[in-house]
Design an enzyme around this catalytic site. Structure first.
Site, PDB file in Angstrom:
ATOM      1  N   GLY A  69      -1.568 -27.487 -17.270  1.00 51.22           N
ATOM      2  CA  GLY A  69      -0.426 -28.112 -16.390  1.00 51.22           C
ATOM      3  C   GLY A  69       0.045 -29.466 -17.165  1.00 51.22           C
ATOM      4  O   GLY A  69      -0.677 -29.708 -17.942  1.00 51.22           O
ATOM      5  N   ASP A 126       1.657 -22.331 -23.644  1.00 56.00           N
ATOM      6  CA  ASP A 126       1.909 -23.424 -22.714  1.00 56.00           C
ATOM      7  C   ASP A 126       2.972 -24.541 -23.520  1.00 56.00           C
ATOM      8  O   ASP A 126       3.519 -25.297 -22.908  1.00 56.00           O
ATOM      9  CB  ASP A 126       0.781 -24.290 -22.316  1.00 56.00           C
ATOM     10  CG  ASP A 126       0.162 -24.816 -23.319  1.00 56.00           C
ATOM     11  OD1 ASP A 126      -0.678 -24.090 -23.858  1.00 56.00           O
ATOM     12  OD2 ASP A 126      -0.257 -26.086 -23.329  1.00 56.00           O
TER      13      ASP A 126
END
Length: 522
Positions: free
Chosen positions: A109, A271
């Site tokens: 994240g 990511d």
């Protein structure tokens, strides 16, 4: 609420800007729901100051170049409150997962990035603005949520440099610094870089909802991306399979462009891969100086997973990870038999799409290399000729950027003009042997030397963001001298122009540059 682009007074502009940022469109990422993000205020950055500002990006966002002169500009783009933000309009950090160095890392994240909203662009698109270094988030893990001045300047400069090289990339509006200390490998100072992109959705966003067995949220995310960025996929027989193919093809094109300019990303985790096929997350990147096909720009990459020659293979592998994440959606609209039958068909369909990566990447790189060699006509052995040059460069550690730039000076008929490029090679005989092959190939071309040189100079940059150039700008910025950041930014906006007044910026790196190292520490 709309932002007035015609405001003459920057003092009137900033409040309108803050209001517009707080009012995203109904199809913005933030509208997907709480499962995708967490809203929270940025951590205040004490006594912020402007380190760098791109008037060009400001104009793209419909903002006046004078905006940076506003007394509260640094406060806003440091993430400091310039107004009372309602809870529904706070910045947000998104959640995603991913593979890091080939290993499943689980939930990740935005650990230090906060999206503050979006603005309409002068090109008709809408752009999200994200503060990298805005403070801790629920996804920070052990991090402090800050970015350092060093890495922020590097990201700011390279984002803009890549754009002007014609390579798809996020952009950078500004860098804001502060004297707030942060601990990395040594004590450094904090900074925030404002990144700009149509979207910051990554492969890892899809992996997150796949790994958490949330096909409903996975579909919501995919529908958002298709609706806003890949509308042609809606008309496909299988929209989600079409999304995989579209994202994969853009990724292949992007990496071909990286290879053609000698760019190494350094940390191609899933990511760090944009669903839009743009370069994102400038950390331990580097442009190859002395050419080494095995060049590793990130000293944290001890296995060489993300070496220059590995980048196409890793990009393809990352697309496999994206495909796996999309499998629950592929074939849904066909309703083929039971779940097992549909899953088996989805795997077959995804494999067929993934097989197209080399079919896209190979020709894309060949076209780029043919242009770099000034070859207008297409011949069967052009790829072999380009590879032979790279092998000769590798053996002699010839400078990547200067070799291709100086190659334009080589004459079809006069070997005496070879010296500028020939002198870059330790093994001059090996270069001469290749140059003879090159001249033979040039004899098949119709353009004269001058026309060919002009064409080559339009695709072979003279100026790239070499590590030592960034390091000089960073060292001066640490002493509050930001003139080198601005000078370098201006030079890199015209990478193909001669700019004779800036000749030292195109020279071979000094000896001390060989000791520079970049890592994931930022």
């Amino acid at each position: 609420m709309s932002f007035s682009r015609s405001a003459a007074d920057p003092a009137d502009t900033l409040p309108d800007l803050a209001a517009t940022l707080a009012a995203p469109g109904d199809d913005a990422f933030v509208a997907l729901g709480d499962a995708f993000h967490t809203r929270l205020p940025a951590a205040p950055l004490p006594a912020p100051y402007v380190v760098g500002f791109s008037a060009e990006v400001a104009q793209l966002l419909g903002l006046p170049p004078s905006l940076a002169a506003h007394a509260q500009f640094a406060e806003l783009f440091a993430g400091n409150p310039t107004r009372d933000w309602p809870a529904h309009a706070l910045p947000y950090a998104s959640v995603y997962s991913g593979h890091q160095f080939g290993v499943w890392a689980g939930q990740l994240g935005d650990g230090r990035a906060l999206t503050i909203g979006e603005l309409p662009g002068s090109d008709g698109r809408r752009y999200e603005l994200q503060l990298k270094g805005g403070g801790r988030t629920p996804y920070s893990r052990m991090g402090d949520g800050r970015a350092v001045l060093r890495s922020s300047i590097r990201e700011y400069l390279c984002s803009e440099a890549m754009h002007h090289l014609g390579i798809p990339t996020t952009r950078a509006l500004t860098v804001i610094g502060s004297d707030q200390p942060v601990v990395r490998e040594e004590i450094e100072t904090s900074a925030v870089v404002t990144r700009v992109s149509e979207s910051f959705v990554r492969f890892g966003h899809f992996e997150h909802f796949f790994s958490n067995d949330r096909p409903d949220l996975l579909r919501r995310l995919a529908d958002h991306v298709i609706e806003r960025f890949y509308p042609a996929c809606r008309e496909a027989d299988d929209p989600y399979l079409a999304l995989l193919e579209a994202a994969m093809l853009r990724t292949a094109d992007m990496v071909a462009q990286w290879q053609a300019v000698g760019f190494c990303h350094g940390v191609m985790n899933t990511d760090n891969m944009s669903i839009l096929g743009v370069t994102i997350d400038y950390g331990p990147f580097g442009f190859v100086d002395a050419f080494d096909a095995n060049h590793i720009c990130n000293h944290s990459d001890t296995s060489g997973r993300y070496a220059y020659r590995m980048q196409p293979r890793i990009a393809h592998w990352n697309c496999y990870c994206l495909a796996q994440a999309l499998l629950p959606l592929i074939g849904l609209q066909h309703g083929i038999g039971d779940d097992d039958a549909r899953a088996e068909r989805a795997v077959d369909d995804a494999q067929a799409v993934l097989a197209k990566f080399p079919e896209r990447f190979g020709p894309a790189l060949e076209r780029a290399m043919r242009a770099k060699l000034g070859l207008e006509l297409e011949r069967e052995h052009d790829a072999e000729l380009a590879n032979q040059l790279l092998e000769t460069m590798h053996a002699s550690h010839a400078d990547f950027t200067l070799t291709f730039r100086r190659l334009a000076q080589l004459s079809k008929h006069d070997a005496s003009r070879d010296a500028p490029v020939r002198d870059l090679f330790i093994d001059r005989a090996a270069f001469d042997a290749w140059a003879n092959l090159y001249r033979a190939r040039l004899s098949e071309e119709t353009r004269d030397d001058a026309a060919r040189a002009a064409a080559m100079n339009r695709v072979n940059p003279k100026y790239v963001l070499r590590n030592h150039l960034a390091e000089v700008a960073i060292r001066r910025a640490k002493d509050k001298d930001f003139s080198e950041v601005e000078r370098l930014a201006q030079i890199l906006r015209r990478p193909f122009d001669e700019q004779p007044e800036h000749e030292p910026y195109a020279a071979l790196p000094p000896d001390w540059a060989g000791s520079l190292e970049v890592s994931c520490s930022s």
